[in-house]
Design a protein around this motif. Structure first.
Motif, PDB file in Angstrom:
ATOM      1  N   SER A  67      -3.305  -5.005  -3.327  1.00  0.00           N
ATOM      2  CA  SER A  67      -2.121  -5.633  -3.908  1.00  0.00           C
ATOM      3  C   SER A  67      -2.211  -5.489  -5.420  1.00  0.00           C
ATOM      4  CB  SER A  67      -2.045  -7.121  -3.533  1.00  0.00           C
ATOM      5  OG  SER A  67      -0.982  -7.767  -4.202  1.00  0.00           O
ATOM      6  N   PRO A  68      -1.155  -4.978  -6.043  1.00  0.00           N
ATOM      7  CA  PRO A  68       0.223  -4.852  -5.548  1.00  0.00           C
ATOM      8  C   PRO A  68       0.488  -3.645  -4.650  1.00  0.00           C
ATOM      9  CG  PRO A  68       0.106  -4.150  -7.824  1.00  0.00           C
ATOM     10  CD  PRO A  68      -1.241  -4.708  -7.498  1.00  0.00           C
ATOM     11  N   SER A  69      -0.389  -2.640  -4.629  1.00  0.00           N
ATOM     12  CA  SER A  69      -0.306  -1.551  -3.662  1.00  0.00           C
ATOM     13  C   SER A  69      -1.729  -1.096  -3.374  1.00  0.00           C
ATOM     14  CB  SER A  69       0.559  -0.389  -4.186  1.00  0.00           C
ATOM     15  OG  SER A  69      -0.106   0.302  -5.235  1.00  0.00           O
ATOM     16  N   GLU A  70      -1.870  -0.115  -2.497  1.00  0.00           N
ATOM     17  CA  GLU A  70      -3.197   0.311  -2.055  1.00  0.00           C
ATOM     18  C   GLU A  70      -3.408   1.789  -2.396  1.00  0.00           C
ATOM     19  OE1 GLU A  70      -5.952   0.147   2.005  1.00  0.00           O
ATOM     20  OE2 GLU A  70      -3.849  -0.446   2.070  1.00  0.00           O
ATOM     21  N   PRO A  71      -3.801   2.092  -3.642  1.00  0.00           N
ATOM     22  CA  PRO A  71      -3.923   3.499  -4.060  1.00  0.00           C
ATOM     23  C   PRO A  71      -4.935   4.303  -3.251  1.00  0.00           C
ATOM     24  CG  PRO A  71      -3.885   2.040  -5.965  1.00  0.00           C
ATOM     25  CD  PRO A  71      -4.039   1.170  -4.760  1.00  0.00           C
ATOM     26  N   ASP A  72      -6.000   3.659  -2.762  1.00  0.00           N
ATOM     27  CA  ASP A  72      -7.052   4.390  -2.044  1.00  0.00           C
ATOM     28  C   ASP A  72      -6.997   4.111  -0.547  1.00  0.00           C
ATOM     29  OD1 ASP A  72      -9.039   6.274  -2.178  1.00  0.00           O
ATOM     30  OD2 ASP A  72     -10.657   4.841  -2.494  1.00  0.00           O
ATOM     31  N   ALA A  73      -5.792   3.955  -0.034  1.00  0.00           N
ATOM     32  CA  ALA A  73      -5.605   3.621   1.382  1.00  0.00           C
ATOM     33  C   ALA A  73      -6.266   4.657   2.286  1.00  0.00           C
ATOM     34  CB  ALA A  73      -4.116   3.529   1.694  1.00  0.00           C
ATOM     35  N   GLY A  74      -6.933   4.163   3.325  1.00  0.00           N
ATOM     36  CA  GLY A  74      -7.544   5.035   4.315  1.00  0.00           C
ATOM     37  C   GLY A  74      -8.914   5.561   3.952  1.00  0.00           C
ATOM     38  N   ASN A  75      -9.442   5.160   2.794  1.00  0.00           N
ATOM     39  CA  ASN A  75     -10.716   5.717   2.334  1.00  0.00           C
ATOM     40  C   ASN A  75     -11.814   4.669   2.206  1.00  0.00           C
ATOM     41  OD1 ASN A  75      -9.711   8.390   2.073  1.00  0.00           O
ATOM     42  ND2 ASN A  75      -8.754   7.820   0.127  1.00  0.00           N
ATOM     43  N   TRP A  76     -11.761   3.642   3.035  1.00  0.00           N
ATOM     44  CA  TRP A  76     -12.771   2.588   2.938  1.00  0.00           C
ATOM     45  C   TRP A  76     -14.184   3.143   3.103  1.00  0.00           C
ATOM     46  CZ3 TRP A  76     -13.420  -2.300   1.467  1.00  0.00           C
ATOM     47  CH2 TRP A  76     -14.581  -2.965   1.882  1.00  0.00           C
ATOM     48  N   GLU A  77     -14.382   4.089   4.004  1.00  0.00           N
ATOM     49  CA  GLU A  77     -15.724   4.598   4.287  1.00  0.00           C
ATOM     50  C   GLU A  77     -16.144   5.723   3.339  1.00  0.00           C
ATOM     51  OE1 GLU A  77     -15.506   5.633   8.408  1.00  0.00           O
ATOM     52  OE2 GLU A  77     -15.973   3.592   9.053  1.00  0.00           O
ATOM     53  N   SER A 104       1.654   3.176  -8.915  1.00  0.00           N
ATOM     54  CA  SER A 104       2.926   3.888  -8.693  1.00  0.00           C
ATOM     55  C   SER A 104       4.064   2.899  -8.467  1.00  0.00           C
ATOM     56  CB  SER A 104       2.805   4.853  -7.500  1.00  0.00           C
ATOM     57  OG  SER A 104       1.790   5.807  -7.727  1.00  0.00           O
ATOM     58  N   MET A 105       4.133   1.911  -9.344  1.00  0.00           N
ATOM     59  CA  MET A 105       5.137   0.860  -9.244  1.00  0.00           C
ATOM     60  C   MET A 105       5.697   0.560 -10.625  1.00  0.00           C
ATOM     61  SD  MET A 105       3.107  -1.771  -6.680  1.00  0.00           S
ATOM     62  CE  MET A 105       4.446  -2.986  -6.644  1.00  0.00           C
ATOM     63  N   SER A 106       6.900   0.035 -10.660  1.00  0.00           N
ATOM     64  CA  SER A 106       7.480  -0.394 -11.928  1.00  0.00           C
ATOM     65  C   SER A 106       6.833  -1.701 -12.368  1.00  0.00           C
ATOM     66  CB  SER A 106       8.988  -0.596 -11.780  1.00  0.00           C
ATOM     67  OG  SER A 106       9.256  -1.712 -10.936  1.00  0.00           O
ATOM     68  N   ALA A 107       6.955  -1.996 -13.659  1.00  0.00           N
ATOM     69  CA  ALA A 107       6.419  -3.259 -14.170  1.00  0.00           C
ATOM     70  C   ALA A 107       7.078  -4.442 -13.474  1.00  0.00           C
ATOM     71  CB  ALA A 107       6.629  -3.336 -15.680  1.00  0.00           C
ATOM     72  N   GLU A 108       8.366  -4.319 -13.190  1.00  0.00           N
ATOM     73  CA  GLU A 108       9.087  -5.408 -12.520  1.00  0.00           C
ATOM     74  C   GLU A 108       8.544  -5.644 -11.113  1.00  0.00           C
ATOM     75  OE1 GLU A 108      11.210  -3.895 -15.874  1.00  0.00           O
ATOM     76  OE2 GLU A 108      10.494  -2.843 -14.068  1.00  0.00           O
ATOM     77  N   ASP A 109       8.241  -4.567 -10.393  1.00  0.00           N
ATOM     78  CA  ASP A 109       7.721  -4.717  -9.032  1.00  0.00           C
ATOM     79  C   ASP A 109       6.307  -5.299  -9.041  1.00  0.00           C
ATOM     80  OD1 ASP A 109      10.042  -3.817  -7.903  1.00  0.00           O
ATOM     81  OD2 ASP A 109       9.355  -1.744  -7.670  1.00  0.00           O
ATOM     82  N   ILE A 110       5.495  -4.888 -10.016  1.00  0.00           N
ATOM     83  CA  ILE A 110       4.149  -5.463 -10.112  1.00  0.00           C
ATOM     84  C   ILE A 110       4.239  -6.951 -10.421  1.00  0.00           C
ATOM     85  CG2 ILE A 110       1.981  -5.444 -11.404  1.00  0.00           C
ATOM     86  CD1 ILE A 110       2.373  -2.458 -11.848  1.00  0.00           C
ATOM     87  N   ALA A 111       5.135  -7.311 -11.347  1.00  0.00           N
ATOM     88  CA  ALA A 111       5.297  -8.719 -11.704  1.00  0.00           C
ATOM     89  C   ALA A 111       5.751  -9.549 -10.513  1.00  0.00           C
ATOM     90  CB  ALA A 111       6.290  -8.855 -12.854  1.00  0.00           C
ATOM     91  N   SER A 113       4.883  -9.027  -7.423  1.00  0.00           N
ATOM     92  CA  SER A 113       3.919  -8.940  -6.323  1.00  0.00           C
ATOM     93  C   SER A 113       3.030 -10.179  -6.287  1.00  0.00           C
ATOM     94  CB  SER A 113       3.051  -7.686  -6.484  1.00  0.00           C
ATOM     95  OG  SER A 113       2.126  -7.857  -7.551  1.00  0.00           O
ATOM     96  N   ALA A 114       2.082 -10.184  -5.363  1.00  0.00           N
ATOM     97  CA  ALA A 114       1.149 -11.306  -5.229  1.00  0.00           C
ATOM     98  C   ALA A 114       0.012 -11.241  -6.233  1.00  0.00           C
ATOM     99  CB  ALA A 114       0.583 -11.339  -3.808  1.00  0.00           C
ATOM    100  N   GLY A 115      -0.043 -10.184  -7.059  1.00  0.00           N
ATOM    101  CA  GLY A 115      -1.107 -10.061  -8.044  1.00  0.00           C
ATOM    102  C   GLY A 115      -2.104  -8.984  -7.664  1.00  0.00           C
ATOM    103  N   PHE A 116      -3.231  -8.965  -8.368  1.00  0.00           N
ATOM    104  CA  PHE A 116      -4.248  -7.931  -8.181  1.00  0.00           C
ATOM    105  C   PHE A 116      -5.350  -8.465  -7.259  1.00  0.00           C
ATOM    106  CE2 PHE A 116      -2.690  -7.156 -12.643  1.00  0.00           C
ATOM    107  CZ  PHE A 116      -1.946  -6.020 -12.345  1.00  0.00           C
ATOM    108  N   TRP A 117      -5.288  -8.121  -5.972  1.00  0.00           N
ATOM    109  CA  TRP A 117      -6.263  -8.580  -4.981  1.00  0.00           C
ATOM    110  C   TRP A 117      -7.140  -7.415  -4.548  1.00  0.00           C
ATOM    111  CZ3 TRP A 117      -7.053 -13.589  -3.649  1.00  0.00           C
ATOM    112  CH2 TRP A 117      -6.078 -14.511  -4.071  1.00  0.00           C
ATOM    113  N   PHE A 118      -8.448  -7.644  -4.491  1.00  0.00           N
ATOM    114  CA  PHE A 118      -9.365  -6.526  -4.281  1.00  0.00           C
ATOM    115  C   PHE A 118     -10.719  -7.001  -3.773  1.00  0.00           C
ATOM    116  CE2 PHE A 118     -10.199  -8.199  -8.460  1.00  0.00           C
ATOM    117  CZ  PHE A 118     -11.572  -8.117  -8.596  1.00  0.00           C
TER     118      PHE A 118
END
Length: 360
Positions: A67-77, A104-111, A113-118
């Motif tokens: 969050s706000p998106s998953e740039p490294d999706a599918g690469n956990w391992e 890959s999001m606009s500033a408005e969309d990031i704002a 979102s739920a924040g930076f979760w990791f």
């Protein structure tokens, strides 16, 4: 609230890779950024204190953020190289990104979102931290606050980041400025960083970032920004004024005061109980540990017998119990034991002899 709940559910249940994790290394400690405050379209470096985890110094650590998106999706391992953190030393890791580009999001969309979760993890995901949220300080309120200057934090430290916002609309003569610069000194002009408009490198160093509509921002770390700081220097304030172009106008003199330095409490090592016998459990504990100290390693010598072990904790406390009745069983007529305790960096904590009470 719904966005936050959804994000947490994603973290805990909906990501199948997490079920393959082998080790939780602990929680991410203090987190901060440089610049201290930033817009989502600015490059920023996030810093993570992992001294309370079991990550080793200089270990390869990666960020897996959803969050706000998953740039490294599918690469956990097998995390991508772009998610690799940089080791700064002293159990601090960093990660540099421009949020709008990385997610890959606009500033408005990031704002919105739920924040930076990791989580932070090793390459294969066999080691991971607890879920963490990178704090973010919005600065939108400054644009309507009718304040000439605002600093983050409000009190400066010599080695910490400092962001200074300036509203030039509130100063006469700045309306057509092509650039704004900071002319300043620490401790009421005692240690200077002057704005010298005839020196290109100083022009660039003292230049504020133009945020548009007459608003500007200066980011600095005082100990790096100012030169020739004497050893043992204690910062009391930063005194400064903003300069339009080549001294075509100036703001009033402004001051940011320094925060009071409060040193951390010293480490404290304890045995309990203070008087022991061969049939007592011995508790060893240490509180207020230094950065990077998370394990105590002990060696007990009882006559010709040597007993070794260790226990882990965090900077707040490391504590464990030693089962003397079992470990010393069958060793007659003991009157004392020698106890050596070292930390995980090889420093001797204590090397002492403990007398044993004689039991009736």
């Amino acid at each position: 609230m719904k966005k936050l709940l959804y994000t947490l559910l994603m973290a805990l249940y909906l990501i199948p890779n997490l079920t393959q994790a082998q080790e939780l290394v602990g929680s991410v400690g203090t987190m901060w950024s440089y610049p201290v405050v930033y817009q989502y379209s600015e490059e920023v470096t996030w810093y993570f204190d992992l001294s309370g985890t079991t990550f080793a110094e200089n270990e390869d650590v990666y960020i897996w953020i959803w969050s706000p998106s998953e740039p490294d999706a599918g690469n956990w391992e097998n995390s991508s190289e772009f998610a690799h953190l940089n080791y700064e030393g002293n159990f601090i890791w960093s990660f540099t990104l421009t949020p709008t580009e990385y997610f890959s999001m606009s500033a408005e969309d990031i704002a919105g979102s739920a924040g930076f979760w990791f989580r932070l993890k090793d390459l294969t995901g066999s080691k991971q931290t607890e879920v963490a949220n990178m704090p973010y300080t919005p600065i939108d309120s400054f644009f309507t606050a009718d304040e000439m200057m605002r600093s983050y934090p409000t009190e400066a430290t010599l080695d910490g980041g400092l962001s200074i916002l300036f509203n030039s609309n509130l100063v006469d003569g700045f309306a057509d400025a092509t650039s704004v610069h900071m002319h300043s000194g620490m401790n009421t002009w005692a240690i200077l960083q002057e704005y010298q408009s005839w020196l290109p490198e100083i022009v660039e160093k003292t230049k504020l970032k133009d945020m548009g509509d007459g608003f500007y921002k200066m980011d600095l770390i005082p100990s790096e920004y100012y030169n020739d700081i004497p050893e043992g220097f204690i910062m009391e304030n930063i005194t400064f004024l903003f300069v339009k172009d080549d001294w075509a106008g100036t703001s009033p003199e402004l001051v940011i005061y320094a925060a009071e330095y409060i040193p951390p409490p010293p480490p404290e090592f304890r045995f309990f109980p203070l008087q022991i016998s061969q049939k007592d459990f011995l508790q060893i504990s240490r509180i207020n540990n230094e950065t990077g100290i998370n394990t105590l390693i002990y060696t007990i010598t009882a006559g010709s017998t040597e007993i070794n072990g260790e226990f882990s904790g965090n900077m707040d406390e490391i504590k464990g119990f030693i089962d003397l009745p079992t470990l010393l069983q069958g060793i007659p007529n003991l009157t004392e034991i020698q106890v050596l305790v070292v930390d995980n960096q090889g420093n001797t904590i204590i090397d002492t002899t403990l007398p044993l009470k004689t039991l009736d």
